[in-house]
Motif scaffolding. Sequence first.
Motif, PDB file in Angstrom:
ATOM      1  N   SER A 186      19.267 -25.587  25.419  1.00 39.12           N
ATOM      2  CA  SER A 186      17.836 -25.684  25.716  1.00 39.12           C
ATOM      3  C   SER A 186      17.465 -27.125  26.034  1.00 39.12           C
ATOM      4  O   SER A 186      18.260 -28.045  25.824  1.00 39.12           O
ATOM      5  CB  SER A 186      17.001 -25.186  24.525  1.00 39.12           C
ATOM      6  OG  SER A 186      17.205 -26.023  23.398  1.00 39.12           O
ATOM      7  N   GLU A 249       9.253 -18.669  27.421  1.00 39.42           N
ATOM      8  CA  GLU A 249       9.312 -19.584  26.280  1.00 39.42           C
ATOM      9  C   GLU A 249       9.199 -18.834  24.961  1.00 39.42           C
ATOM     10  O   GLU A 249       9.875 -19.158  23.982  1.00 39.42           O
ATOM     11  CB  GLU A 249       8.211 -20.648  26.389  1.00 39.42           C
ATOM     12  CG  GLU A 249       8.459 -21.680  27.469  1.00 39.42           C
ATOM     13  CD  GLU A 249       9.758 -22.434  27.228  1.00 39.42           C
ATOM     14  OE1 GLU A 249       9.982 -22.885  26.095  1.00 39.42           O
ATOM     15  OE2 GLU A 249      10.546 -22.556  28.180  1.00 39.42           O
ATOM     16  N   LYS A 252      12.525 -17.320  24.068  1.00 33.80           N
ATOM     17  CA  LYS A 252      13.466 -18.334  23.584  1.00 33.80           C
ATOM     18  C   LYS A 252      13.220 -18.631  22.112  1.00 33.80           C
ATOM     19  O   LYS A 252      14.166 -18.782  21.335  1.00 33.80           O
ATOM     20  CB  LYS A 252      13.335 -19.615  24.410  1.00 33.80           C
ATOM     21  CG  LYS A 252      13.889 -19.511  25.821  1.00 33.80           C
ATOM     22  CD  LYS A 252      13.709 -20.815  26.565  1.00 33.80           C
ATOM     23  CE  LYS A 252      14.239 -20.712  27.995  1.00 33.80           C
ATOM     24  NZ  LYS A 252      14.037 -21.969  28.750  1.00 33.80           N
TER      25      LYS A 252
END
Length: 311
Positions: A186, A249, A252
């Motif tokens: 990331s 997002e 994640k």
Amino acid sequence: MNDEEKNMYNDEDLRLLQLLGEAAGEQPSEEETEKAWKQFQQRHQRRQNNRYMWTSIAAAVLCLIALSLPFVWKQINAHSIELYAALDVPSETTIVEAGDSLILSTPPEQTTEVRLSDGTRIVLGANSRLKYPRTFAMHLPRKVRLSGEARFEVAHDADRPFSVQSGEMHTEVLGTVFDVNAYPGSHAQVILYEGRVRIGHKHKQLDIHPGQQAVLEENKHLKVTNVDLKQAGSWTEGLFDYNNMTLEEVMKHIGTWYNVSIIAQSDPFLKRRIHFRFPRKVSLHEVVTALNDLGIARITVNRQALQVEKP
């Protein structure tokens, strides 16, 4: 198909059959192919006439294509991206000695707190690892290494700057409160709550102020933006709290908390912004159900991973 049956067609016919079968996508299983061929044999006995020969070829091709359709569809939808890859982490919090240092590691769905010898308080996020000295040397900089996520409340010491190395990003402070998020695969980021920090990458440095976030992008550029500190710090309060954040997002973050791989269709729908607030102390199934109720995506568990698709 035996040699006698192959003689029914010339080389060009056989090549056409093979090409059309491959073009249909992933090949059917041997059992399916054998069944289709037997059906073909029963319907189309040996015929010397060219008309019947080409009719038989067409029937065989149609059988192969029909059997292959599910695989064609699968192949069309195979344009996926991995938003997060599950890590090899312990099943419980562990502390391992490494010379004069200690390595603290956390499991999925759990945070832990540690105080360093200088009084610095650290909350270590799920699936994270922190390496730090047993005791900081006098009159030398204080240095720790992080993989994952952590909240730092650094004890002020003007003579000994405190620094966090997280992948390619370097964060240096004297005394302040900030988050570092640097999971493998990331973009490393730092969010500042109090004080001031200096972010560095190789020979580039910049300072950020409270309410700002610095992200190390793919092009190695440090991007600074303003953030909602209440929302950003919700993970230390046991919450998923996302206000106007992209689905990509959010997924994640789900992956890093539960340590589950996230596979998604490469599609603009991942950029849609959502509002989502949910406790972290619930099961992955409950979170997935709540996200599906939003109607923005269809999320399913597939082979120990979450598959994110259009609804």
